[in-house]
Motif scaffolding. Structure first.
Motif, PDB file in Angstrom:
ATOM      1  N   ASP A 409      48.251  52.002 119.581  1.00 51.12           N
ATOM      2  CA  ASP A 409      48.411  50.994 118.533  1.00 51.12           C
ATOM      3  C   ASP A 409      49.722  50.240 118.723  1.00 51.12           C
ATOM      4  O   ASP A 409      50.787  50.853 118.710  1.00 51.12           O
ATOM      5  CB  ASP A 409      48.414  51.641 117.148  1.00 51.12           C
ATOM      6  N   PRO A 410      49.689  48.913 118.870  1.00 53.13           N
ATOM      7  CA  PRO A 410      50.936  48.146 118.971  1.00 53.13           C
ATOM      8  C   PRO A 410      51.674  48.032 117.639  1.00 53.13           C
ATOM      9  O   PRO A 410      52.822  47.617 117.609  1.00 53.13           O
ATOM     10  CB  PRO A 410      50.463  46.774 119.450  1.00 53.13           C
ATOM     11  N   CYS A 411      51.006  48.386 116.539  1.00 50.44           N
ATOM     12  CA  CYS A 411      51.610  48.328 115.205  1.00 50.44           C
ATOM     13  C   CYS A 411      51.438  49.669 114.515  1.00 50.44           C
ATOM     14  O   CYS A 411      50.520  50.434 114.803  1.00 50.44           O
ATOM     15  CB  CYS A 411      50.972  47.235 114.353  1.00 50.44           C
ATOM     16  N   ILE A 412      52.347  49.945 113.596  1.00 50.32           N
ATOM     17  CA  ILE A 412      52.162  51.076 112.692  1.00 50.32           C
ATOM     18  C   ILE A 412      51.755  50.507 111.334  1.00 50.32           C
ATOM     19  O   ILE A 412      52.186  49.412 110.942  1.00 50.32           O
ATOM     20  CB  ILE A 412      53.416  51.973 112.609  1.00 50.32           C
ATOM     21  N   ASN A 413      50.920  51.237 110.618  1.00 50.54           N
ATOM     22  CA  ASN A 413      50.362  50.770 109.350  1.00 50.54           C
ATOM     23  C   ASN A 413      50.989  51.529 108.182  1.00 50.54           C
ATOM     24  O   ASN A 413      51.250  52.729 108.279  1.00 50.54           O
ATOM     25  CB  ASN A 413      48.844  50.949 109.327  1.00 50.54           C
ATOM     26  N   VAL A 414      51.201  50.825 107.082  1.00 50.29           N
ATOM     27  CA  VAL A 414      51.772  51.407 105.867  1.00 50.29           C
ATOM     28  C   VAL A 414      50.727  51.322 104.768  1.00 50.29           C
ATOM     29  O   VAL A 414      50.122  50.264 104.550  1.00 50.29           O
ATOM     30  CB  VAL A 414      53.057  50.672 105.449  1.00 50.29           C
ATOM     31  N   TRP A 415      50.516  52.445 104.053  1.00 48.37           N
ATOM     32  CA  TRP A 415      49.477  52.554 103.030  1.00 48.37           C
ATOM     33  C   TRP A 415      50.065  53.110 101.740  1.00 48.37           C
ATOM     34  O   TRP A 415      51.037  53.868 101.760  1.00 48.37           O
ATOM     35  CB  TRP A 415      48.356  53.485 103.491  1.00 48.37           C
ATOM     36  N   GLU A 416      49.449  52.765 100.618  1.00 47.36           N
ATOM     37  CA  GLU A 416      49.832  53.360  99.334  1.00 47.36           C
ATOM     38  C   GLU A 416      49.336  54.798  99.276  1.00 47.36           C
ATOM     39  O   GLU A 416      48.182  55.080  99.609  1.00 47.36           O
ATOM     40  CB  GLU A 416      49.258  52.555  98.173  1.00 47.36           C
ATOM     41  N   VAL A 417      50.197  55.696  98.841  1.00 45.81           N
ATOM     42  CA  VAL A 417      49.871  57.106  98.920  1.00 45.81           C
ATOM     43  C   VAL A 417      48.791  57.519  97.921  1.00 45.81           C
ATOM     44  O   VAL A 417      48.000  58.434  98.193  1.00 45.81           O
ATOM     45  CB  VAL A 417      51.148  57.961  98.727  1.00 45.81           C
ATOM     46  N   ASP A 418      48.705  56.872  96.769  1.00 44.90           N
ATOM     47  CA  ASP A 418      47.750  57.287  95.744  1.00 44.90           C
ATOM     48  C   ASP A 418      46.338  56.778  96.009  1.00 44.90           C
ATOM     49  O   ASP A 418      45.357  57.468  95.742  1.00 44.90           O
ATOM     50  CB  ASP A 418      48.206  56.805  94.363  1.00 44.90           C
ATOM     51  N   THR A 419      46.230  55.568  96.555  1.00 42.33           N
ATOM     52  CA  THR A 419      44.920  54.940  96.703  1.00 42.33           C
ATOM     53  C   THR A 419      44.476  54.788  98.148  1.00 42.33           C
ATOM     54  O   THR A 419      43.298  54.604  98.422  1.00 42.33           O
ATOM     55  CB  THR A 419      44.928  53.542  96.063  1.00 42.33           C
ATOM     56  N   GLY A 420      45.414  54.834  99.088  1.00 45.80           N
ATOM     57  CA  GLY A 420      45.065  54.585 100.472  1.00 45.80           C
ATOM     58  C   GLY A 420      44.922  53.112 100.806  1.00 45.80           C
ATOM     59  O   GLY A 420      44.476  52.762 101.897  1.00 45.80           O
ATOM     60  N   ALA A 421      45.300  52.222  99.891  1.00 46.62           N
ATOM     61  CA  ALA A 421      45.234  50.782 100.161  1.00 46.62           C
ATOM     62  C   ALA A 421      46.344  50.386 101.125  1.00 46.62           C
ATOM     63  O   ALA A 421      47.481  50.856 101.006  1.00 46.62           O
ATOM     64  CB  ALA A 421      45.371  49.997  98.861  1.00 46.62           C
ATOM     65  N   GLN A 422      46.013  49.522 102.070  1.00 50.22           N
ATOM     66  CA  GLN A 422      46.990  49.115 103.067  1.00 50.22           C
ATOM     67  C   GLN A 422      48.008  48.164 102.464  1.00 50.22           C
ATOM     68  O   GLN A 422      47.669  47.227 101.744  1.00 50.22           O
ATOM     69  CB  GLN A 422      46.314  48.457 104.265  1.00 50.22           C
ATOM     70  N   ILE A 423      49.279  48.401 102.767  1.00 51.70           N
ATOM     71  CA  ILE A 423      50.365  47.554 102.291  1.00 51.70           C
ATOM     72  C   ILE A 423      50.711  46.503 103.331  1.00 51.70           C
ATOM     73  O   ILE A 423      50.780  45.319 103.037  1.00 51.70           O
ATOM     74  CB  ILE A 423      51.605  48.409 101.957  1.00 51.70           C
ATOM     75  N   LYS A 424      50.926  46.937 104.573  1.00 46.48           N
ATOM     76  CA  LYS A 424      51.268  46.004 105.631  1.00 46.48           C
ATOM     77  C   LYS A 424      51.234  46.723 106.974  1.00 46.48           C
ATOM     78  O   LYS A 424      51.042  47.942 107.040  1.00 46.48           O
ATOM     79  CB  LYS A 424      52.652  45.393 105.396  1.00 46.48           C
ATOM     80  N   SER A 425      51.408  45.947 108.055  1.00 43.21           N
ATOM     81  CA  SER A 425      51.536  46.486 109.403  1.00 43.21           C
ATOM     82  C   SER A 425      52.865  46.022 109.983  1.00 43.21           C
ATOM     83  O   SER A 425      53.323  44.914 109.709  1.00 43.21           O
ATOM     84  CB  SER A 425      50.385  46.024 110.298  1.00 43.21           C
ATOM     85  N   LEU A 426      53.477  46.882 110.783  1.00 45.46           N
ATOM     86  CA  LEU A 426      54.767  46.588 111.393  1.00 45.46           C
ATOM     87  C   LEU A 426      54.643  46.725 112.903  1.00 45.46           C
ATOM     88  O   LEU A 426      54.166  47.749 113.399  1.00 45.46           O
ATOM     89  CB  LEU A 426      55.848  47.536 110.875  1.00 45.46           C
ATOM     90  N   SER A 427      55.069  45.704 113.627  1.00 42.57           N
ATOM     91  CA  SER A 427      54.985  45.731 115.078  1.00 42.57           C
ATOM     92  C   SER A 427      56.003  46.707 115.660  1.00 42.57           C
ATOM     93  O   SER A 427      57.135  46.811 115.181  1.00 42.57           O
ATOM     94  CB  SER A 427      55.229  44.327 115.641  1.00 42.57           C
ATOM     95  N   CYS A 428      55.600  47.403 116.710  1.00 43.43           N
ATOM     96  CA  CYS A 428      56.487  48.347 117.390  1.00 43.43           C
ATOM     97  C   CYS A 428      57.060  47.761 118.667  1.00 43.43           C
ATOM     98  O   CYS A 428      57.956  48.359 119.261  1.00 43.43           O
ATOM     99  CB  CYS A 428      55.739  49.630 117.742  1.00 43.43           C
TER     100      CYS A 428
END
Length: 503
Positions: A409-428
């Protein structure tokens, strides 16, 4: 004798003039409470209803806001939301990386695989092969020498731990705040203890590569003991306060019983003298380290086994969470009985992490991660975190967020811990390399609150990227409102606006 006895009238007058703290007006208490830190303010709110009213005062939370984010405009008490709610909302947003303009710094390294990455506030610890690099971001921003290279190990580093020691007897003349110690194990059969850019101790005793180190230290405040597991199948206990740089007298005990290499070691949460280890053949042993013999196998107080190759092991209170094969199994370390199968991720499990306060487990598999509630049916996850190109080998979970990534994965993904909804992606990866189609996935990741470090490498260079969201100002919600074309998720390219912070 009668003259020395106080009269009833005098006792009544003393009782009538007695004043308690609750007799003070609220404004006086608020001004006094403004000198407390955040933890003390929260403790004050839990005392009684009167002090809760004091602790919820806008005056206190405006001061805390200015203290934590001095570069941001201070909120007004005339806002429709209370200042406490605004402070907590911003703190949550910062912890969840919900900003598009973090401080970003890129560091270029050798073209080698990244083995381990640790992040502690503004200190980054990185290993590639037998090399260790220590980066201090405070020195970097002030223009001073910020990189220390450590090369005492002669073979690949297998494990890295960071400990904060309160016992100042380990390093004479130092204050408690300076007791940050890095410990590494290696295939060169040694364990090294690092501090301030140099090796302070070297422990030898394993008859083969040292594969694992305990996640915490054993013992009381004045006696700190480190546990290590080796390819020789032994667990060894080392005293960090041993005399001599070579640690001649450091080995306290050797624990026998495993038939294969020891992959993971954790200290029990309910007793700091209990140690759990799992070997390559998925056999689990619990050791009571309070016995006094130097070479022993009788201190093993419990055994069990799980199915599949071990992936990771964590301990919360008396429960051992063991990831192996395709599932996470919870074992009670007091009885060694399997309490439940906490999560099943077919066909294979690559990683997992837990947040006990929320009864949540996140597992990383092939192409996706899955969020589980251990109180519910384990055949139905709370959410599926899709969007990965390959195995999810990197996974961080805390009360605010989940961060996932992997080597493809060229990016890492950030998710909300309670719902699993994606917040954003960050390039590595570096933007120039991505433009030419030469990019790799994330080889290592470390998260510490509102800071994150990622490492990747391609054919020409390795890239360590550090992000700090603590003073970010452009929130995702604000920019989404300004955009004419709204998007459910935040585009990862937005965080590259500060790519000028490169070395």
């Amino acid at each position: 004798m009668a003259d020395s006895m106080p009269s009833p009238s005098s006792n009544q007058s003393q009782n009538a003039t007695t004043t308690t703290i609750t007799d003070l007006n609220v404004d006086s208490l608020v001004h006094s409470a403004a000198y407390l830190n955040l933890q003390d303010v929260c403790n004050l709110a839990m005392t009684c209803k009167y002090f809760k009213r004091v602790a919820y005062s806008d005056f206190i939370w405006q001061r805390l806001f200015r203290e934590h984010w001095p570069q941001q405009p201070s909120p007004s008490s005339l806002h429709s939301r209370g200042l406490r709610e605004m402070y907590l909302a911003r703190r949550t947003a910062v912890q969840q990386f919900k900003f598009a303009d973090p401080f970003v710094a890129d560091f270029y390294t050798d073209v080698k695989p990244f083995n381990h990455l640790q992040l502690s506030k503004n200190d980054i610890f990185l290993t590639q092969g037998s090399q260790i690099q220590m980066i201090n971001m405070d020195r970097y921003q002030s223009g001073k020498d910020f990189v220390s290279a450590l090369s005492d190990h002669k073979a690949r580093i297998t494990c890295m731990r960071l400990f904060f020691l309160n016992d100042i007897s380990l390093f004479r003349g130092e204050t408690e705040s300076e007791q940050k110690v890095l410990v590494t194990s290696s295939c060169d059969h040694s364990i090294r203890l690092w501090r301030k850019g140099s090796c302070q101790r070297c422990f030898r005793g394993h008859n083969g590569p040292v594969l694992s180190l305990s996640n915490k230290l054993l013992g009381e405040d004045n006696v700190k003991v480190l546990a290590s597991g080796g390819d020789d199948g032994t667990v060894r206990l080392w005293s960090l306060s041993s005399s001599g740089k070579r640690g001649q007298h450091a080995l306290k005990a050797t624990l026998y019983g495993h038939e294969k290499a020891v992959n993971f070691i954790v200290v029990a949460g309910h007793r700091n003298s209990l140690l759990a280890s799992i070997s390559r053949d998925s056999k689990v042993r619990v050791w009571d380290t309070t016995t006094s013999s130097a070479v022993r196998s009788s201190c093993c107080v419990g055994m069990t086994s799980v199915a599949g190759a071990p992936v990771s092991m964590q301990c919360q209170e008396s429960l051992l969470y063991i990831g192996a094969g395709s599932s996470v199994t919870a074992v009670d370390s007091r009885t060694m009985r399997k309490v439940m199968t906490a999560a099943v991720h077919r066909p294979k499990l690559y990683s997992f992490d837990i947040v006990p306060s929320k009864s949540l487990i996140c597992t990383g598999g092939d192409g996706r991660a899955m969020l589980w509630d251990i109180r519910r049916n384990q055949e139905e996850p709370v959410a599926e975190l899709d969007g990965h190109c390959g195995p999810v080998t990197l996974l961080h979970m805390d009360p605010y967020k989940i961060v996932t990534g992997g080597p493809q994965d060229p990016c890492i993904n950030v998710w909300e811990v309670d719902t699993g909804a994606q917040i954003k992606s960050l390039s590595c990866c570096c933007g120039e390399k991505e433009a030419h189609g030469s990019r790799s996935g994330c080889g290592a990741m470390a998260v510490d609150g509102c800071r994150i470090a990622t490492a990747s490498y391609c054919e020409e260079m390795g890239i360590l990227r550090f992000r700090d969201f603590s003073n970010a100002s452009s929130s995702v919600m604000k920019l989404e409102e300004d955009q004419t074309q709204t998007s459910k998720f935040w585009d990862s390219s937005s965080d590259r606006i500060t790519s000028d912070w490169q070395t």
